[in-house]
Write a protein that holds these residues in place. Structure first.
Motif, PDB file in Angstrom:
ATOM      1  N   VAL A  93       0.875  -1.178   0.000  1.00  0.00           N
ATOM      2  CA  VAL A  93       0.000   0.000   0.000  1.00  0.00           C
ATOM      3  C   VAL A  93       0.904   1.218   0.000  1.00  0.00           C
ATOM      4  N   LYS A  94       0.503   2.266  -0.721  1.00  0.00           N
ATOM      5  CA  LYS A  94       1.316   3.496  -0.702  1.00  0.00           C
ATOM      6  C   LYS A  94       0.426   4.707  -0.412  1.00  0.00           C
ATOM      7  N   ILE A  95       0.925   5.591   0.440  1.00  0.00           N
ATOM      8  CA  ILE A  95       0.217   6.850   0.726  1.00  0.00           C
ATOM      9  C   ILE A  95       1.262   7.958   0.606  1.00  0.00           C
ATOM     10  N   ASP A  96       1.068   8.852  -0.370  1.00  0.00           N
ATOM     11  CA  ASP A  96       2.167   9.769  -0.668  1.00  0.00           C
ATOM     12  C   ASP A  96       1.685  11.035  -1.358  1.00  0.00           C
ATOM     13  N   HIS A  97       2.562  12.028  -1.344  1.00  0.00           N
ATOM     14  CA  HIS A  97       2.251  13.302  -2.018  1.00  0.00           C
ATOM     15  C   HIS A  97       3.395  13.785  -2.909  1.00  0.00           C
ATOM     16  N   VAL A 144      -2.464   8.845  -3.727  1.00  0.00           N
ATOM     17  CA  VAL A 144      -1.410   9.802  -4.078  1.00  0.00           C
ATOM     18  C   VAL A 144      -2.088  11.144  -4.340  1.00  0.00           C
ATOM     19  N   ASP A 145      -1.628  12.152  -3.638  1.00  0.00           N
ATOM     20  CA  ASP A 145      -2.234  13.479  -3.785  1.00  0.00           C
ATOM     21  C   ASP A 145      -1.114  14.514  -3.797  1.00  0.00           C
ATOM     22  N   LEU A 146      -0.770  14.943  -5.010  1.00  0.00           N
ATOM     23  CA  LEU A 146       0.357  15.871  -5.144  1.00  0.00           C
ATOM     24  C   LEU A 146       0.057  17.234  -4.525  1.00  0.00           C
ATOM     25  N   ASP A 147      -1.228  17.518  -4.323  1.00  0.00           N
ATOM     26  CA  ASP A 147      -1.584  18.821  -3.744  1.00  0.00           C
ATOM     27  C   ASP A 147      -1.608  18.804  -2.218  1.00  0.00           C
ATOM     28  N   SER A 148      -1.484  17.624  -1.638  1.00  0.00           N
ATOM     29  CA  SER A 148      -1.556  17.567  -0.177  1.00  0.00           C
ATOM     30  C   SER A 148      -0.292  18.169   0.437  1.00  0.00           C
TER      31      SER A 148
END
Ligand code: AMP
Length: 333
Positions: A119-123, A136-140
């Motif tokens: 699992v991956k959680i990333d920005h 994945v949320d580049l705006d976070s």
């Protein structure tokens, strides 16, 4: 339990189908290892240790581990020292959860790849993908608020004081204490909800940013040796000989980079720290508004629009990298 702030409910709803997959993977595995990025910062630690604590609190019978290289001053003071796990641990099926890192070569322990599920959680932007189960949320603004969102939206589970402490520290780290452009309504909603556990935010920031008197000598050195280019790029460099004189290691070279934030006429700022151990100079780049991540990518790095990292192999490359940054601010000539 008090209600969830609207921004957290909306974020959870937007990611609900992935959250459900992640919840069932966490429920399914008795052995879980949580990973972060190399050269960890507050957000890498905060997201990792917040999640480790959350899973341990809610599933006391699961074996939850955390790995990664230690930070020279945070490890053992702000966060626990990483566990060193033998190869054999990774030979039995486990779930890997990777926080705050996208690029495979930046994951602090390559043994994440041995997991049965990942699992991956990333920005961070990322060129090569390690899993389909990802948020994945580049705006976070921070990975910590993303991981916290996953946890707090899980009905019937609790986010403890200690887990909240870690998540809050990660949010503070990657938002510069709520002052960078990426700070959002969601960031504040998470901070509000985290405070319900009784965390004392001044104690957390005091612990995170505690300095020694000797650290002032490093700041004095930087203030006495920085340069500014024609179009507003401030930079300083710390050869290993100077680091030795100042009693720091290369990891601490970027500690003073934000001295140049909020200075009129300075648009971007960066530090260069020699590391003979890594055979390179580590570069930390920050900017007020302009996207500097492409320049970082050109120089063997990457990151966010206003905060990126890079590497040069020789000090002679510094001038060209600084010129690439300076070129971003040349207007209509
Ligand atoms: P640093 O200057 O090392 O604090 O890095 C600033 C930000 O850029 C952090 O979010 C890092 O995770 C990210 N970063 C640093 N180096 C890289 C890289 N080589 N690739 C992708 N992201 C990076």
């Amino acid at each position: 339990m008090a209600r969830l702030p609207e921004a957290i409910k909306a974020y959870g709803k937007a990611h609900w189908s992935t959250y459900k997959k992640i919840y069932s993977l966490i429920k399914k595995y008795d052995r879980i290892c949580v990973f972060r990025h190399i050269k960890p910062d507050f957000d890498a630690y905060g997201s990792q240790m917040g999640l480790v604590t959350f899973i341990k609190d809610n599933f006391p019978n699961k074996e939850v581990r955390y790995v990664g290289d230690n930070h020279v001053s945070f490890a053992g003071r702000v966060y626990p020292v990483s566990e060193s796990l033998p190869e054999s641990w990774f030979e039995t099926p486990f779930l890997a959860i990777v926080c705050d890192v996208g690029e495979p070569e930046r994951i602090a322990d390559p043994r994440y790849a041995k997991a049965t599920d990942i699992v991956k959680i990333d920005h961070h932007p990322c060129r090569s993908e390690i899993t389909d189960v990802k948020v994945v949320d580049l705006d976070s603004a921070s990975a910590s608020e993303m991981v916290y969102d996953l946890c707090i939206n899980w009905k019937g589970k609790k986010v403890s004081y200690q887990a909240s402490w870690y998540f809050y520290s990660g949010i503070v780290g990657d938002t510069g204490n709520f002052k960078y452009r990426s700070t959002s309504i969601h960031t504040f909603a998470c901070a509000e909800k985290l405070m319900e556990t009784g965390i004392v935010i001044s104690d957390i920031t005091n612990c995170m940013f505690q300095k020694k008197i000797d650290d002032l000598k490093v700041t004095a050195y930087v203030l006495g040796h920085f340069n500014v280019t024609e179009h507003g790029v401030a930079y300083y460099y710390l050869p290993e000989t100077v680091q030795t004189e100042l009693n720091i290691t290369s990891e601490r070279g970027k500690d003073n980079v934000n001295l140049f934030a909020n200075i009129e006429g300075i648009e971007a700022w960066c530090s260069f720290s020699e590391s003979t151990k890594d055979n390179c100079w580590w570069v930390s780049i920050r900017s007020r508004k302009e996207d500097i991540s492409q320049v970082a990518a050109k120089w063997r790095g990457g990151g966010h629009a206003n905060a990126s990292g890079a590497r040069i192999f020789e000090l002679s490359e510094m001038e060209a990298l600084v010129k690439d940054l300076d070129d971003l601010f040349v207007k209509g000539e």
